[in-house]
Design an enzyme around this catalytic site. Structure first.
Site, short mmCIF file in Angstrom:
data_model
loop_
_atom_site.label_atom_id
_atom_site.label_comp_id
_atom_site.label_asym_id
_atom_site.label_seq_id
_atom_site.Cartn_x
_atom_site.Cartn_y
_atom_site.Cartn_z
N LYS A 47 49.52 102.00 104.69
CA LYS A 47 49.02 100.94 103.81
C LYS A 47 49.41 99.62 104.43
O LYS A 47 50.48 99.54 105.05
CB LYS A 47 49.60 101.08 102.40
CG LYS A 47 49.27 102.39 101.68
CD LYS A 47 47.85 102.45 101.20
CE LYS A 47 47.51 103.83 100.65
NZ LYS A 47 46.20 103.94 100.03
N HIS A 90 38.67 114.50 101.97
CA HIS A 90 38.96 113.46 100.99
C HIS A 90 37.78 113.46 100.02
O HIS A 90 36.69 113.92 100.36
CB HIS A 90 39.14 112.13 101.70
CG HIS A 90 39.76 111.07 100.85
ND1 HIS A 90 39.02 110.26 100.01
CD2 HIS A 90 41.06 110.69 100.70
CE1 HIS A 90 39.85 109.42 99.40
NE2 HIS A 90 41.08 109.66 99.78
C1 CAP Z 1 46.70 107.56 98.15
C2 CAP Z 1 45.30 107.29 98.59
C3 CAP Z 1 44.23 108.38 98.34
C4 CAP Z 1 44.12 108.85 96.92
C5 CAP Z 1 42.80 109.48 96.57
C6 CAP Z 1 44.85 106.00 97.96
O1 CAP Z 1 47.54 106.43 98.38
O2 CAP Z 1 45.28 107.11 99.96
O3 CAP Z 1 43.00 107.87 98.76
O4 CAP Z 1 45.13 109.79 96.76
O5 CAP Z 1 42.85 110.08 95.30
O6 CAP Z 1 44.30 105.18 98.67
O7 CAP Z 1 45.05 105.83 96.75
P1 CAP Z 1 48.88 106.19 97.54
P2 CAP Z 1 42.75 111.67 95.08
O8 CAP Z 1 49.81 107.32 97.87
O9 CAP Z 1 49.40 104.86 98.06
O10 CAP Z 1 48.52 106.14 96.11
O11 CAP Z 1 43.82 112.32 95.90
O12 CAP Z 1 42.94 111.83 93.61
O13 CAP Z 1 41.38 112.06 95.55
MG MG Z 2 43.22 106.44 100.11
#
Ligand code: CAP
Ligand code: MG
Length: 415
Positions: free
Chosen positions: A151, A269
């Site tokens: 991030k 994803h």
């Molecule tokens: C997690 C993440 C993923 C999400 C997607 C985001 O980051 O990279 O894309 O998990 O959701 O950008 O939010 P964080 P899901 O750990 O910083 O939250 O797994 O429910 O499909």
């Molecule tokens: Mg993400």
């Protein structure tokens, strides 16, 4: 089938054949429509009917679907196997989740679940590795595998991104993962990122003695994804990542076929899934999206955090059970828990989902007060403690990275 009308698609005495695909829908009929009238229209429009009574000359194969069960607002529809083209997910979805989603006969309609018959199911490849990636690639034993996504999501240079991966691997995580909106932009080009990350991956493997890998996002048009998969394999990576909803299942099927030749695993994803599954009474459930993804053959799939993380989740545990379930010998799928996870949530996550999962955290690693390496160590420590059955508060006594993470985030769900 001369004189075919909507009533021909409703038979509450009908017992589906084993070869039929059975779909369960929730429907809310329009104000001027009773349940039976709406239910028969769902079967009609999703198989061989239309709004007008048809007069067909000569014999044709009867491919009518049958609504055979109505229970409150839940209906079940049986589709004859001959309605479908083997191995063509786009065609299957155009039937069972196509025009019916916009029919004026219903105010809302949601495809809740499918019971997949053997012949149609086995016309799809399913995953190559499934949850065996944990041991075929990583030798992870009984523990979940771990991943992190750098991030901010986009804007890091190639060098910054790759170094974050290196730090995370050194801290003890198994996988670096690209974020969903990072593919091949000028600030971080795909080929440079692949090469530089794998070079750091090799260093991290040498320094830790552990296997490491990289979920590089190849999401693009199908031809570009195939070219990218070839390069990923040439450079010695084990995985590609594909955003299965935005790219579409036809493209996923093309990638799956190429990955068989290349021996690559696929990380799915699911960005945009919530456009289909978030409204409780309309769309396509995540359960069905997960079924479709398994048939198309990805090895890993995001299925949420059983409500522990930052995003709304539909029945993570039930979906995971389906992904592991016996399906005519088809390989299973490794569920990926992600979205707002941090070390303090790991024991409860494992309690709810078990250990046959991947645990993915972005902010919960890089937001650690002492940086990415410490954040990665804290996540790995939380996993190791949980698998050993040791309370993380106790484990943190001689694992300072975990202690710092617990001091910062506790065991709270973020928003
Ligand atoms: C997690 C993440 C993923 C999400 C997607 C985001 O980051 O990279 O894309 O998990 O959701 O950008 O939010 P964080 P899901 O750990 O910083 O939250 O797994 O429910 O499909
Ligand atoms: Mg993400």
């Amino acid at each position: 089938m001369p004189g075919i009308t909507y009533e021909d698609f409703l038979n509450l005495d009908y017992t589906p054949a084993d070869s039929e695909l059975v779909c369960t829908f929730h429907i809310d009929p329009a104000a001027d429509m009773d349940m039976e009238a709406a239910a028969s229209r769902v079967a009609s429009e999703s198989s061989n009917g239309t709004w007008a009574e048809l007069q067909v000359e000569g014999g044709i194969t009867d491919l009518s679907a049958t609504t055979f069960d109505i229970d409150g607002n839940t209906i079940r529809v049986a589709y004859p196997d001959e309605l479908f083209e083997d191995g063509n997910m786009a065609q299957v979805l155009s039937c069972i989740a196509g025009n019916i989603m916009g029919m004026k006969a219903v105010d809302h309609i949601r495809l809740l679940d499918c019971e997949w018959p053997e012949s149609l199911t086995t016309s799809f490849p399913g995953p190559q590795f499934g949850s065996d990636v944990r041991n075929e690639i990583f030798d992870a034993g009984d523990r979940p595998i771990t991943a992190t996504v750098p991030k901010p999501k986009v804007g890091l240079s190639t060098d910054q991104h790759a170094k974050i991966g290196y730090e995370a691997w050194l801290g003890g995580l198994d996988l670096l993962k690209d974020d969903e909106n990072l593919t091949d932009q000028a600030f971080n080009p795909f080929h440079d990122r692949l090469t530089e990350s794998l070079s750091y991956r090799d260093d991290a493997q040498d320094e830790t003695g552990e296997k490491k890998s990289y979920l590089i996002n190849i999401t693009a048009d199908a031809n570009t994804m195939l070219e990218r998969a070839d390069v990923v394999a040439e450079q010695g990576c084990e995985y590609v990542m594909v955003d299965v909803v935005t790219t579409g299942w036809a493209a996923v099927q093309a990638v799956r076929e190429r990955c068989e030749e290349l021996g690559l695993a696929i990380h799915a994803h699911r960005a945009m899934h919530a456009a289909f599954d978030r409204l409780e009474d309309h769309g396509v459930s995540m359960r069905v999206l997960a079924q479709v993804t398994r048939l198309c053959g990805t090895d890993q799939l995001h299925t949420g955090t059983a409500d522990l993380g930052k995003l709304a989740n539909e029945d993570t545990v039930g979906i995971n059970e389906w992904l592991y379930s016996d399906l005519y010998g088809m390989t299973d799928v490794l569920p990926v828990a992600s979205g707002g996870l941090h070390p303090g949530l790991v024991p409860e996550l494992i309690e709810r989902e078990g250990t046959n999962i991947a645990i993915q955290a972005g902010g919960g690693v890089h937001g650690h007060p002492d940086g990415t390496r410490a954040g990665a160590a804290a996540l790995r420590q939380a996993v190791d403690a949980s698998v050993a059955g040791t309370p993380i508060e106790e484990y943190a006594d001689d694992h300072p990275e975990l202690q710092t993470a617990l001091d910062k985030w506790g065991t709270e769900t973020p928003r």
